[in-house]
Design an enzyme around this catalytic site. Structure first.
Site, PDB file in Angstrom:
ATOM      1  N   HIS A 181      11.901  -1.547 -19.624  1.00  0.00           N
ATOM      2  CA  HIS A 181      10.779  -0.622 -19.527  1.00  0.00           C
ATOM      3  C   HIS A 181      11.143   0.596 -18.670  1.00  0.00           C
ATOM      4  CE1 HIS A 181       6.472   0.456 -19.300  1.00  0.00           C
ATOM      5  NE2 HIS A 181       6.759   0.807 -18.063  1.00  0.00           N
ATOM      6  N   GLU A 182      11.667   0.331 -17.475  1.00  0.00           N
ATOM      7  CA  GLU A 182      12.022   1.425 -16.573  1.00  0.00           C
ATOM      8  C   GLU A 182      13.182   2.259 -17.125  1.00  0.00           C
ATOM      9  OE1 GLU A 182      10.190   2.412 -14.158  1.00  0.00           O
ATOM     10  OE2 GLU A 182       8.862   0.681 -14.246  1.00  0.00           O
TER      11      GLU A 182
ATOM     12  N   HIS B 201      11.722   4.915 -19.331  1.00  0.00           N
ATOM     13  CA  HIS B 201      11.264   6.093 -18.574  1.00  0.00           C
ATOM     14  C   HIS B 201      12.464   6.937 -18.138  1.00  0.00           C
ATOM     15  CE1 HIS B 201       7.166   4.719 -18.438  1.00  0.00           C
ATOM     16  NE2 HIS B 201       7.435   3.673 -17.678  1.00  0.00           N
TER      17      HIS B 201
END
Length: 178
Positions: free
Chosen positions: A61-62, A65
């Site tokens: 997920h990170e 980003h």
């Protein structure tokens, strides 16, 4: 009025004290978890497996980003796996690598010419992660910056892509894994 300001300054914790408290709390949590794991090894292995699974999901997920922010021209200051005090920090230099192992609490990062702008970190508690971008704040107002690579100075469509990048990478990761 001056006495009130002095009193507020005296009452508010200093950044170093706050970070020291965070380190102590993190170490206490780790010590309790290790003691519990020794007493209940089979349950501890299951909990560890779940934590590693969630850690993997959070890392994907990170990373979503992070990679979208990089492609969008946003300056990424830190990419961290885990929360709490930094255990290991790595930054690429023009010649070699700068490695910080258990950096001092409150140590200011000096980014000199020739340093990569992003420090890759592993933190003490494997229960999350984050991407710190210039001019972006998850709580409160965004930091003001005149840098054109600041999150708040990028076009809205790029910011939307950065925010949605984490969820999109989770979906793609799920498809690849399953």
């Amino acid at each position: 009025m001056t006495e009130q300001n002095e009193q507020v300054q005296q009452d508010s914790p200093k950044p170093q004290e706050s970070q020291s408290k965070q380190l102590i709390l993190s170490l206490v949590i780790v010590a309790v978890a290790v003691a519990w794991g020794i007493k209940n090894p089979s349950t501890a292995l299951r909990v560890l497996a779940v934590m590693l699974g969630f850690g993997g999901i959070i890392m994907i997920h990170e990373f979503g980003h992070f990679i979208v922010a990089k492609f969008g021209g946003i300056k990424v200051e830190a990419f961290s796996i885990g929360m709490g005090p930094v255990v290991l920090g790595i930054r690429k230099l023009k010649k070699g690598w700068k490695i910080r192992l258990f950096p001092k609490i409150g140590e200011e990062q000096v980014v000199e010419e020739g340093y990569n702008e992003t420090e890759y970190q592993i933190a003490l508690l494997p229960i999350g992660g984050f991407v710190r971008m210039l001019g972006q704040s998850d709580t409160g107002a965004a930091d003001e910056s005149d840098d054109p690579r600041s999150y708040s100075n990028r076009p809205v469509w790029i910011r939307i892509c950065v925010v949605s990048g984490g969820v999109i990478f989770n979906a793609v990761g799920a498809i690849i894994i399953f």
